[in-house]
Design an enzyme around this catalytic site. Structure first.
Site: not given
Length: 454
Positions: A22-23, A26
């Site tokens: 997920h990170e 980003h």
């Protein structure tokens, strides 16, 4: 104790993989958009490991509390930014770039889910042959015209080779109350049968399987009560039962199948069991006292033996192995990801409108328990669990709650419509409300965890 250790271990692995992916979504998009990333953190709290490559602005860290993560970008709202780095600050980027960076995290979770589901298809799944063995009287399947002995060849035109191949697809159709067309074949030929899930009066998918909801079960041969292994420390091991022993009777009641054995042990009022078994063609007897254990809030009697049902089903030619090539596996993986996403959104909408129970919402304890069980059941089950959790994490982060990615996208939508970003006062109030809602959601999840235990 080993079960608790495994649950914690596989929980940490699962959360670590999902948060990192997920990170990284980003991080990857931020770097492609020309934004400086100052820290990439997996976990919160005290830092237990850190690494910063030479000539890089980014510090990669692992923190002590593995319940989240974050990517901290250069931003004037967070700190003073040197003039030469202002063009690379997050807040100086056009709206479309900021929105892309925020949305990249949840989208990475959906991408990961599709890949994980695809891996399960490449590795191969084993399932029961799609032959109807039992129909519930007055069940939807029987009312619709399905018959015992029917082999389900297609579902809405999709090729079907195992009983659970289109599990998520059917769940979606049940919740949507749509009509599904089964293509079936038996000794009398081929025909199509329409099953209208809108005719179901009540659907409780929290406590009932799809088979129970539809009212049909697969054809399976009886599982013989042959010991595959004994559980260390349980009465069967102490009494001397060994792999290969076949249970013949319990307290003089004949045992013809594994279900017979489980039923007799659980229903007996006798403190001591006289178990007759066959070893090498010679009948023998042992006396043992079953142990009372608690499973899902219910006290059950166990003697500590297990059978290899999977191998018995293979030997009886009752199963089929499904494995696909790289391209088809990915296609099926992303199709399953989409079905899972649609199903989750519909269930979430049902909870909001009070049409679905919210008891299924679980916190870290429930996730850890499911992680341990999935891992014990094999790599495919664990990958499926990770994929399902990744979809849930993606959807959760897209909810329009301030402090979540969806909340930031909501602010960006406000900026696009009004022509200016929310005021600092609006952001403070919204974030406080969002934090309160998030704490309430986490508290409810923890409450469900505790309620399941006690």
């Amino acid at each position: 104790m080993p079960e608790i250790f495994n649950s914690v271990l596989f929980f940490v692995v699962a959360i670590g993989v999902l948060i990192t992916f997920h990170e990284y979504g980003h991080y990857w998009v931020a770097r492609r958009m020309g934004v400086i990333v100052l820290r990439f953190s997996v976990g919160f709290g005290p830092v237990i490991w850190r690494y910063q490559p030479k000539k890089s602005h980014t510090e990669f860290v692992v923190s002590a509390i593995p319940l989240g993560g974050y990517v901290r970008m250069l931003d004037e709202s967070q700190e003073e930014v040197p003039e030469q780095y202002l063009p690379e600050a997050f807040n100086r980027q056009p709206l479309y770039k900021r929105s892309a960076i925020v949305a990249a995290g949840p989208l990475a979770n959906f991408l990961l889910a599709g890949i994980l589901y695809g891996l399960t298809f490449m590795i191969g799944t084993e399932g029961l042959r799609p032959v109807i063995g039992t129909l519930m009287e007055n069940g939807l399947a029987a009312k619709s015209g399905l018959m015992v002995g029917d082999e389900i060849r297609t579902i809405d035109g999709k090729s079907n080779r195992s009983w659970d191949e289109h599990h998520f697809y059917l769940l979606d159709k049940i919740i949507s109350e749509e009509i599904v067309v089964y293509g079936v074949e038996n000794d009398n030929g081929v025909r199509t049968v329409g099953v209208n899930f809108g005719e179901l009066e009540e659907v409780d998918l929290q406590s009932s399987s799809i088979d129970t909801v539809i009212g049909m079960y697969p054809a399976t041969p009886q599982i013989r009560p042959i010991v595959d292994r004994t559980v260390p420390g349980y009465p069967a091991e102490a009494a001397g039962l060994q792999p290969g022993d076949e249970i013949v009777s319990i307290n003089n009641s004949p045992v013809n199948s594994w279900n017979d054995l489980v039923g007799l042990i659980s229903q007996t009022n006798e403190r001591v069991l006289n178990i007759r078994f066959s070893r090498g063609g010679i009948d023998q007897e042992v006396l043992l006292e079953p142990r009372i254990v608690e499973r899902n809030g219910t006290r059950v009697k166990q003697i500590g033996i297990a059978v290899n049902a999977e191998q018995q089903l293979r030997d009886a030619n009752a199963t089929v192995k499904l494995r696909y090539g790289f391209i088809e596996s990915l296609a099926r993986g992303f199709e399953t990801m989409w079905s899972t996403t649609a199903l989750t959104l519909k269930m979430l909408a049902g909870m909001v409108t009070l049409q679905q129970s919210a008891d299924s919402i679980g916190g870290p304890i429930a996730i850890a328990e499911h992680a341990g069980k999935a891992a014990e059941a094999g790599i495919n089950n664990y990958l499926t669990f990770l994929a399902l959790l990744s979809v849930s994490l993606g959807i959760l982060n897209l909810l329009p709650i301030p402090v979540l990615d969806g909340g930031h996208l909501m602010f960006h939508a406000y900026e696009a419509i009004s022509g200016s970003p929310p005021t600092e006062r609006m952001l403070i109030v919204a974030n406080q409300i969002g934090l309160f809602l998030l704490i309430c959601l986490m508290g409810f999840a923890f409450y469900n965890d505790i309620a399941r235990i006690f």
